[in-house]
Write an enzyme that holds these catalytic residues in place. Structure first.
Site, PDB file in Angstrom:
ATOM      1  N   LYS A 195      56.274  40.762  42.405  1.00 25.15           N
ATOM      2  CA  LYS A 195      55.779  41.440  41.068  1.00 25.15           C
ATOM      3  C   LYS A 195      56.299  43.156  41.101  1.00 25.15           C
ATOM      4  O   LYS A 195      56.380  43.670  40.488  1.00 25.15           O
ATOM      5  CB  LYS A 195      54.420  41.742  40.906  1.00 25.15           C
ATOM      6  CG  LYS A 195      53.790  40.336  40.721  1.00 25.15           C
ATOM      7  CD  LYS A 195      52.373  40.335  40.358  1.00 25.15           C
ATOM      8  CE  LYS A 195      51.895  39.156  39.795  1.00 25.15           C
ATOM      9  NZ  LYS A 195      51.497  38.162  41.085  1.00 25.15           N
ATOM     10  N   HIS A 201      49.430  37.986  45.355  1.00 26.98           N
ATOM     11  CA  HIS A 201      49.208  38.296  43.922  1.00 26.98           C
ATOM     12  C   HIS A 201      49.622  39.620  43.541  1.00 26.98           C
ATOM     13  O   HIS A 201      50.417  39.875  42.688  1.00 26.98           O
ATOM     14  CB  HIS A 201      47.717  37.979  43.509  1.00 26.98           C
ATOM     15  CG  HIS A 201      47.568  37.977  42.046  1.00 26.98           C
ATOM     16  ND1 HIS A 201      48.251  37.353  41.171  1.00 26.98           N
ATOM     17  CD2 HIS A 201      46.644  38.716  41.527  1.00 26.98           C
ATOM     18  CE1 HIS A 201      47.707  37.632  39.912  1.00 26.98           C
ATOM     19  NE2 HIS A 201      46.939  38.716  40.147  1.00 26.98           N
ATOM     20  N   HIS A 215      54.641  41.901  36.389  1.00 22.47           N
ATOM     21  CA  HIS A 215      53.442  40.731  36.183  1.00 22.47           C
ATOM     22  C   HIS A 215      53.919  39.850  35.207  1.00 22.47           C
ATOM     23  O   HIS A 215      53.716  40.308  33.962  1.00 22.47           O
ATOM     24  CB  HIS A 215      51.968  41.385  36.210  1.00 22.47           C
ATOM     25  CG  HIS A 215      51.107  40.290  36.468  1.00 22.47           C
ATOM     26  ND1 HIS A 215      51.264  38.963  36.509  1.00 22.47           N
ATOM     27  CD2 HIS A 215      49.738  40.389  36.360  1.00 22.47           C
ATOM     28  CE1 HIS A 215      50.045  38.205  36.725  1.00 22.47           C
ATOM     29  NE2 HIS A 215      49.204  39.153  36.683  1.00 22.47           N
ATOM     30  N   GLU A 234      42.236  41.470  47.393  1.00 14.06           N
ATOM     31  CA  GLU A 234      43.070  40.515  48.022  1.00 14.06           C
ATOM     32  C   GLU A 234      43.333  40.570  49.391  1.00 14.06           C
ATOM     33  O   GLU A 234      43.335  39.636  50.119  1.00 14.06           O
ATOM     34  CB  GLU A 234      44.300  40.123  47.221  1.00 14.06           C
ATOM     35  CG  GLU A 234      45.287  39.250  47.790  1.00 14.06           C
ATOM     36  CD  GLU A 234      46.469  39.028  47.042  1.00 14.06           C
ATOM     37  OE1 GLU A 234      47.324  37.997  47.251  1.00 14.06           O
ATOM     38  OE2 GLU A 234      47.014  40.015  46.269  1.00 14.06           O
ATOM     39  N   PHE A 274      42.581  36.818  34.966  1.00 15.09           N
ATOM     40  CA  PHE A 274      41.443  37.146  34.189  1.00 15.09           C
ATOM     41  C   PHE A 274      40.510  35.962  34.037  1.00 15.09           C
ATOM     42  O   PHE A 274      41.034  35.086  33.703  1.00 15.09           O
ATOM     43  CB  PHE A 274      41.884  37.681  32.911  1.00 15.09           C
ATOM     44  CG  PHE A 274      42.431  39.249  32.822  1.00 15.09           C
ATOM     45  CD1 PHE A 274      42.648  39.980  34.007  1.00 15.09           C
ATOM     46  CD2 PHE A 274      42.605  39.740  31.377  1.00 15.09           C
ATOM     47  CE1 PHE A 274      42.786  41.156  33.945  1.00 15.09           C
ATOM     48  CE2 PHE A 274      43.043  41.089  31.413  1.00 15.09           C
ATOM     49  CZ  PHE A 274      43.208  41.664  32.755  1.00 15.09           C
ATOM     50  N   CYS A 314      46.588  34.549  34.488  1.00  6.40           N
ATOM     51  CA  CYS A 314      47.720  34.701  35.420  1.00  6.40           C
ATOM     52  C   CYS A 314      47.650  33.789  36.599  1.00  6.40           C
ATOM     53  O   CYS A 314      48.420  33.911  37.586  1.00  6.40           O
ATOM     54  CB  CYS A 314      47.732  36.225  36.299  1.00  6.40           C
ATOM     55  SG  CYS A 314      47.617  37.418  34.588  1.00  6.40           S
TER      56      CYS A 314
END
Length: 466
Positions: free
Chosen positions: A387, A356, A392, A367, A452, A216
């Site tokens: 998002k 994010h 996402h 975050e 990831f 991502c």
């Protein structure tokens, strides 16, 4: 320490006749100079190394037009609904921000269009729209004048042509190897998007061309690398961003197995709720977001439309866990600090953050912890999550969010973070643009993307000032 020790070593080597007291004074001056340069960052001034954004293109759940996309974000619409591309009734999650009614007509040859995975169709359409936006439409005089050897493409994907690969596996299992399409591998690999954009007869860019896949964090990695190609003098113009089309059975099932997805099937429009205490996972999205990035010198020579400026960025690794971020946010905070250093921006100059913020339990709070480590005074900062409306989009997320960041800069409006019903207390010091858009003059905006594997990426944009 190396930056401080090396000058000292140079002084010792070239000035052996200096006294120890003189050396100590020289060292103190060096330390003070270093501290001064750190507290007063300087932005790039060389027009050959300043990187500007001259075009934007996208494919999204809100359509393929940049202005219409941002208008629907400002309106606080949710693009999330029931999956109808395949039978999802047997999955615990049965919804996503699925693109419907997509057409590549006028952008992709009909025969190729039928063969390509959606991921690469999205990339081609978004890239060509970005080039049109930049005044580089196919067969135009401006495009003909581009030095194709100094024009490149860096378009990535987190999962590549996953439908093409899945179809190949299904044919192998049910019909045997002779029934696997010869396009299975070429249309599955992640570099196909970059290759297809460059190979298109209307583009033909022969400069740097590669793909980055960092889950991502992919799109921001691509922007960062594309800017490096320009600043290193290897390219004048780069097409960069990400594309993704993973809303297929194996994609949905894989994330279900990771226990990463929301299961709010009774009300999918409110499922993506970053920073809300009742969030239960992210919502899958898809699409593509592409920027045309140029050196300022090149853009001005061809009288290009300059939309905004890319000031800098950074990438690093948490080196912690395959799917979870460092709980203390230290990897992310280090990445943000490095991005600001490269951009020549002090933390207090930043007044907009496109987070994010995926709507996961661990990621959202990590975050926020990272942001608090970098930004001591958040009173002027608007913080939001794209998002919450488009889901996402994995490897394409950073591309679509960079466009949202740039539109915030150019319009003076920041879109809301929707579905904010019961905010986390940790967000008390942040203005998350809760549920309704807000007017805001963006001085410097950053866009965060994390993936990831612990991949972190941050990019920094600002209004263009000659």
């Amino acid at each position: 320490m190396q930056n401080l020790l090396q000058p000292g070593a140079a002084v010792t080597a070239s000035s052996s006749s200096l006294s120890r007291a003189q050396l100590r004074r020289t060292s103190r001056v060096s330390v003070r100079a270093s501290a001064s340069s750190t507290s007063a960052p300087r932005r790039e001034t060389d027009p050959r190394k300043r990187v500007v954004i001259t075009g934007m293109g996208l494919v999204s759940v809100f359509g393929n037009d940049v202005d219409a996309y941002y208008a629907r974000l400002l309106a606080g619409e949710s693009g999330v609904g029931a999956i109808d591309r395949f039978d999802a009734s047997g999955f615990p999650t049965r919804f996503a921000a699925q693109i419907r009614g997509f057409s590549s007509e006028g952008y992709v040859d009909g025969k190729l269009d039928r063969r390509l995975d959606d991921c690469h169709r999205y990339a081609l359409v978004a890239a060509k729209k970005a080039l049109e936006s930049a005044g580089l439409a196919p067969d135009s005089n401006a495009m003909d004048k581009i030095d194709k050897e100094r024009a490149g493409v860096v378009v990535g994907s987190g999962m590549g042509g996953i439908r093409a690969f899945s179809d190949g596996v299904e044919n192998l299992v049910t019909k045997g190897c002779r029934k696997i399409s010869p396009f299975c591998i070429p249309h599955a690999i992640t570099n196909t998007g970059s290759a297809m954009v460059a190979m298109d007869a209307a583009v033909g860019f022969r400069g740097p061309n590669y793909s980055i896949s960092t889950a991502c964090a992919t799109s921001n990695h691509c922007f960062h690398n594309a800017a490096d190609q320009i600043r290193l003098g290897r390219a004048d113009v780069m097409v960069a961003g990400g594309a993704e089309a993973a809303i297929v059975p194996i994609g949905l099932g894989g994330f279900v197995a990771c226990r990463a997805l929301s299961q709010r099937n009774d009300d999918p429009g409110t499922a993506s709720r970053p920073w809300d205490r009742d969030r239960d996972g992210f919502v899958m999205g898809e699409g593509a977001g592409i920027l045309v990035m140029e050196s300022l010198e090149h853009a001005m020579k061809r009288d290009a439309p300059i939309i905004a400026e890319y000031l800098g960025g950074a990438v690093n690794s948490d080196a912690h866990h395959m799917t979870d971020p460092r709980p203390d946010g230290s990897g992310v905070s280090a990445c943000i600090k490095r991005s600001l250093e490269e951009a020549g921006v002090a933390p207090e100059e930043v007044n907009y953050i496109n987070a994010h913020a995926t709507s996961t339990l661990a990621g959202d709070l990590a975050e926020v912890k990272a942001l608090k480590q970098v930004f001591r005074d958040t009173s002027e900062i608007k913080l939001n999550s794209t998002k919450s409306m488009v889901g996402h989009c994995l490897g394409a997320a950073g591309g679509l969010e960079a466009i949202a960041t740039i539109k915030a800069i150019t319009t003076g409006w920041v879109h809301p973070t929707i579905n904010q019903f019961n905010p986390e207390p940790a967000l008390d010091q942040f203005n998350t643009v809760r549920n309704v858009k807000q007017q805001h003059e963006v001085h410097v905006g950053i866009s965060n993307s994390f993936g990831f594997g612990g991949h972190n990426s941050v990019v920094v944009f600002a209004p263009f000032k000659p």
